[in-house]
Write an enzyme that holds these catalytic residues in place. Structure first.
Site, PDB file in Angstrom:
ATOM      1  N   ASP A  29      85.639  52.267  22.003  1.00  0.00           N
ATOM      2  CA  ASP A  29      85.503  51.547  23.273  1.00  0.00           C
ATOM      3  C   ASP A  29      86.160  52.372  24.387  1.00  0.00           C
ATOM      4  O   ASP A  29      87.254  52.924  24.206  1.00  0.00           O
ATOM      5  CB  ASP A  29      86.176  50.170  23.165  1.00  0.00           C
ATOM      6  CG  ASP A  29      85.759  49.241  24.296  1.00  0.00           C
ATOM      7  OD1 ASP A  29      85.103  48.224  24.010  1.00  0.00           O
ATOM      8  OD2 ASP A  29      86.084  49.537  25.470  1.00  0.00           O
ATOM      9  N   HIS A  97      77.017  44.002  19.872  1.00  0.00           N
ATOM     10  CA  HIS A  97      78.082  44.897  19.415  1.00  0.00           C
ATOM     11  C   HIS A  97      79.210  44.081  18.813  1.00  0.00           C
ATOM     12  O   HIS A  97      79.515  42.979  19.269  1.00  0.00           O
ATOM     13  CB  HIS A  97      78.611  45.779  20.558  1.00  0.00           C
ATOM     14  CG  HIS A  97      78.972  45.028  21.802  1.00  0.00           C
ATOM     15  ND1 HIS A  97      78.023  44.560  22.686  1.00  0.00           N
ATOM     16  CD2 HIS A  97      80.170  44.645  22.304  1.00  0.00           C
ATOM     17  CE1 HIS A  97      78.628  43.926  23.682  1.00  0.00           C
ATOM     18  NE2 HIS A  97      79.945  43.959  23.466  1.00  0.00           N
TER      19      HIS A  97
HETATM   20  P1  5GP Z   1      81.690  42.871  25.809  1.00  0.00           P
HETATM   21  O1  5GP Z   1      82.459  42.508  27.053  1.00  0.00           O
HETATM   22  O2  5GP Z   1      80.202  42.912  26.089  1.00  0.00           O
HETATM   23  O3  5GP Z   1      82.032  42.062  24.602  1.00  0.00           O
HETATM   24  O4  5GP Z   1      82.157  44.333  25.429  1.00  0.00           O
HETATM   25  C1  5GP Z   1      81.648  45.471  26.037  1.00  0.00           C
HETATM   26  C2  5GP Z   1      82.595  46.590  25.740  1.00  0.00           C
HETATM   27  O5  5GP Z   1      81.943  47.803  26.023  1.00  0.00           O
HETATM   28  C3  5GP Z   1      83.876  46.572  26.591  1.00  0.00           C
HETATM   29  O6  5GP Z   1      85.019  46.486  25.734  1.00  0.00           O
HETATM   30  C4  5GP Z   1      83.821  47.872  27.373  1.00  0.00           C
HETATM   31  O7  5GP Z   1      85.066  48.483  27.514  1.00  0.00           O
HETATM   32  C5  5GP Z   1      82.856  48.711  26.543  1.00  0.00           C
HETATM   33  N1  5GP Z   1      82.087  49.678  27.324  1.00  0.00           N
HETATM   34  C6  5GP Z   1      81.389  49.421  28.459  1.00  0.00           C
HETATM   35  N2  5GP Z   1      80.769  50.536  28.889  1.00  0.00           N
HETATM   36  C7  5GP Z   1      81.069  51.505  27.979  1.00  0.00           C
HETATM   37  C8  5GP Z   1      80.712  52.879  27.887  1.00  0.00           C
HETATM   38  O8  5GP Z   1      79.991  53.439  28.708  1.00  0.00           O
HETATM   39  N3  5GP Z   1      81.212  53.576  26.829  1.00  0.00           N
HETATM   40  C9  5GP Z   1      82.008  52.976  25.875  1.00  0.00           C
HETATM   41  N4  5GP Z   1      82.437  53.758  24.883  1.00  0.00           N
HETATM   42  N5  5GP Z   1      82.365  51.690  25.949  1.00  0.00           N
HETATM   43  C10 5GP Z   1      81.902  50.961  26.983  1.00  0.00           C
END
Ligand code: 5GP
Length: 111
Positions: A29, A97
């Protein structure tokens, strides 16, 4: 249009990939919330756990097994797997994810 995670699958943007097979990808992440914070995604673009169908069940199970393998490979026997399904639950990237978190005390219930 594909999500940011589709761009990671397609190698259009960089990521620190820790595991890959034909069906799944795992990468760090970008905004780590724990010493181990890896995202495990299916390569097939399922939007969220809430959007999965019965046809996706084997693939989603495989992703959970990958979560366990990621924790094993990083040397953690205790870890948490979380998926946020829907904006109201905190989902910000609309490609399914699983967050794999470990390496610090993890309180329950989460906020
Ligand atoms: P959600 O909020 O959808 O459960 O989690 C999305 C996750 O994706 C977040 O923890 C955020 O830090 C991660 N994330 C968002 N954009 C990117 C990216 O471009 N690269 C990586 N490696 N992680 C990302």
């Amino acid at each position: 249009m594909g999500s940011i995670f589709q761009k990671i699958i397609d190698r259009e943007i960089p990521a620190t990939i820790v595991y890959e097979d034909d069906e799944a990808l795992a990468f760090k992440d970008i905004n780590a919330a724990a010493p181990l914070h890896v995202l495990v995604i299916p390569k097939r673009p399922i939007v969220s756990l809430g959007a999965m169908s019965a046809d996706d069940a084997q693939l989603v199970g495989h992703c959970l097994f990958v979560c366990k393998q990621v924790a094993d490979a990083a040397g953690f026997s205790d870890f948490r797997v979380v998926t946020n399904s829907g904006e109201g639950a905190g989902q910000s990237v609309f490609h399914l994810h699983f967050h794999v978190l470990a390496g610090r005390p993890l309180k329950w219930p989460p906020g």
